[in-house]
Write an enzyme that holds these catalytic residues in place. Structure first.
Site, PDB file in Angstrom:
ATOM      1  N   HIS A 128       0.822  -1.222   0.000  1.00 14.16           N
ATOM      2  CA  HIS A 128       0.000   0.000   0.000  1.00 14.16           C
ATOM      3  C   HIS A 128       0.854   1.270   0.000  1.00 14.16           C
ATOM      4  O   HIS A 128       0.309   2.363  -0.140  1.00 14.16           O
ATOM      5  CB  HIS A 128      -0.930   0.027   1.216  1.00 14.16           C
ATOM      6  CG  HIS A 128      -1.915  -1.099   1.257  1.00 14.16           C
ATOM      7  ND1 HIS A 128      -2.739  -1.401   0.196  1.00 14.16           N
ATOM      8  CD2 HIS A 128      -2.190  -2.024   2.224  1.00 14.16           C
ATOM      9  CE1 HIS A 128      -3.493  -2.457   0.519  1.00 14.16           C
ATOM     10  NE2 HIS A 128      -3.174  -2.847   1.735  1.00 14.16           N
ATOM     11  N   ASP A 165      -2.508 -10.853  -1.782  1.00 18.38           N
ATOM     12  CA  ASP A 165      -3.000 -10.343  -0.500  1.00 18.38           C
ATOM     13  C   ASP A 165      -4.527 -10.165  -0.587  1.00 18.38           C
ATOM     14  O   ASP A 165      -5.075 -10.030  -1.677  1.00 18.38           O
ATOM     15  CB  ASP A 165      -2.341  -8.980  -0.253  1.00 18.38           C
ATOM     16  CG  ASP A 165      -2.513  -8.458   1.158  1.00 18.38           C
ATOM     17  OD1 ASP A 165      -1.620  -8.693   1.981  1.00 18.38           O
ATOM     18  OD2 ASP A 165      -3.544  -7.802   1.431  1.00 18.38           O
ATOM     19  N   HIS A 167      -6.103  -7.579   0.160  1.00 11.09           N
ATOM     20  CA  HIS A 167      -6.365  -6.200  -0.273  1.00 11.09           C
ATOM     21  C   HIS A 167      -5.702  -5.924  -1.617  1.00 11.09           C
ATOM     22  O   HIS A 167      -4.682  -6.530  -1.949  1.00 11.09           O
ATOM     23  CB  HIS A 167      -5.808  -5.202   0.751  1.00 11.09           C
ATOM     24  CG  HIS A 167      -6.387  -5.320   2.120  1.00 11.09           C
ATOM     25  ND1 HIS A 167      -5.810  -6.104   3.112  1.00 11.09           N
ATOM     26  CD2 HIS A 167      -7.497  -4.767   2.662  1.00 11.09           C
ATOM     27  CE1 HIS A 167      -6.542  -6.005   4.217  1.00 11.09           C
ATOM     28  NE2 HIS A 167      -7.574  -5.206   3.975  1.00 11.09           N
ATOM     29  N   ASP A 253      -4.001 -12.506   4.382  1.00  8.48           N
ATOM     30  CA  ASP A 253      -5.172 -12.014   5.112  1.00  8.48           C
ATOM     31  C   ASP A 253      -6.487 -12.360   4.409  1.00  8.48           C
ATOM     32  O   ASP A 253      -7.566 -12.016   4.894  1.00  8.48           O
ATOM     33  CB  ASP A 253      -5.073 -10.502   5.403  1.00  8.48           C
ATOM     34  CG  ASP A 253      -4.660  -9.681   4.190  1.00  8.48           C
ATOM     35  OD1 ASP A 253      -4.557 -10.250   3.085  1.00  8.48           O
ATOM     36  OD2 ASP A 253      -4.447  -8.459   4.347  1.00  8.48           O
TER      37      ASP A 253
HETATM   38 ZN   LIG Z   1      -3.913  -7.040   3.155  1.00  6.89          ZN
END
Ligand SMILES: [Zn+2]
Ligand SMILES: [Zn+2]
Length: 365
Positions: A128, A165, A167, A253
């Site tokens: 990120h 991931d 996200h 995650d």
């Molecule tokens: Zn994540």
């Protein structure tokens, strides 16, 4: 054929933390290493621990401007907030962030020089992070710094970054959006879900047009549907692209017990995901495959998923090893029908749009 795999580990990784009540807990990295030590997967024959140095600052500046880095350091020393409120600074964090980036550079360097064939940096995968902003527990983008190092020091022109991931890999996507670095991200997507980006129609721009592939998935996506999407889109895109190295952001995650994401993967899905990608690396780029960490907020599931993945890189599998089988989840989830329908729609759309684009780009490259 599998050569030695390096587990990158520096004690400074433990400084990359945000306090005892924050979801990000670096101890998961140490737990994965301890599990592998007791399995004998780090005994030096097919897997070993390699201690990386902190990043060379000039390498860090290839992605993050000097003034931004100085600003992050000041904010960390003052224990100030680094983003909108998810990523609080503290004096040790800056050192930890530099060690995480240094490990990703060390990983690709060792792979390129043939010191080892595969590498895993459990402290990396900070996808990120943007060039001038910290976001979502990610201070510096170690993946992007490793890509710049490969381009500048080794002259690579076809680098693939796969991001599985839970996200969207928004920082990585934005850094390479106008370049022919292949970026593929599978992630939960939906209203209000962090970071909000990652739609199918974001395909890159200019030189990068066609080299960015998103697979936005609904909450509750299980192992089978996730792997279906991966096999249908990520695998043919990688084969068409013929990368010189694959970097795999292996945040876990998306595990069904993760408190933040809501996807439905198990350790079996993750093991298969790394097995497939490891195989593609052997097929397309002499096995040059670096895995980095990322999210993973159920500490136990994260350390088990990573240990199983690394054991696979070092040539071991649950089929022939009961001790690895014992690390797996016992449950298996099944998505409801509506989830299957949505994943199917995403696969069909990207089969029609993304795959032909990559194939065409490579034919005329
Ligand atoms: Zn994540
Ligand atoms: Zn291998």
């Amino acid at each position: 054929m599998t050569g030695a795999a390096a587990f990158l580990y520096n004690d400074d990784f433990m400084l990359y933390q945000f306090g005892p009540r924050h979801p990000f807990q670096p101890v998961r990295e140490k737990m994965a290493m301890d599990a592998l030590l007791s399995l004998g997967s780090l005994d030096g024959s097919s897997g070993k621990v390699v201690v990386p140095a902190s990043v060379d600052m000039e390498q860090l500046y290839s992605v993050h401007p000097r003034e931004f880095v100085a600003d992050v350091e000041r904010t960390c020393l003052a224990s100030g907030m680094l983003d909108q409120g998810d990523t609080p600074g503290n004096p040790g964090l800056f050192t930890g962030a530099l060690s995480a980036v240094g490990a990703s550079v060390r990983g690709v360097q060792g792979i390129m020089t043939g010191e080892f064939e595969h590498a895993f940096n459990p402290a990396g995968g900070l996808h990120h992070a943007h060039p001038t902003s910290v976001s979502g527990f990610c201070v510096f983008n170690d993946i992007a710094v490793a890509v710049r190092y490969l381009q500048r020091e080794h002259g690579l022109e076809r680098i693939a970054v796969v991001d599985t991931d839970g996200h969207h890999g928004d920082g990585t996507e934005s850094i390479f959006y106008r370049e022919s670095v292949l970026t593929i991200s599978l992630h939960r997507f939906g209203r209000g879900f962090f970071p909000g980006s990652g739609s199918m129609e974001d395909r890159g721009e200019d030189e990068g047009r066609g080299y960015n592939i998103n697979l936005p998935l609904p909450a509750g996506t299980d192992d089978n549907l996730y792997l279906q999407a991966y096999r249908a889109i990520a695998v043919p895109a990688l084969r068409a692209y013929q990368p010189e190295i694959i970097i795999h952001q292996f945040g876990v995650d998306g595990h069904y017990r993760d408190p933040l994401v809501g996807l439905g993967l198990t350790t079996r899905g993750y093991a298969e995901l790394s097995r497939i990608t490891h195989g593609i690396a052997h097929e397309t780029c002499d096995g040059r495959y670096m895995v980095v960490g990322g999210g993973g907020y159920n500490i136990d599931a994260t350390s088990r998923s990573w240990a199983i993945m690394f054991a696979g890189l070092s040539g071991r599998s649950a089929e022939d090893d009961g001790r690895i089988a014992a690390l797996h989840d016992q449950e298996q989830l099944m998505s409801p029908e509506a989830v299957a329908t949505e994943v199917d729609r995403v696969i069909r759309r990207q089969e029609e749009a993304a795959i032909p684009m990559v194939e065409k780009l490579i034919r005329f490259a």
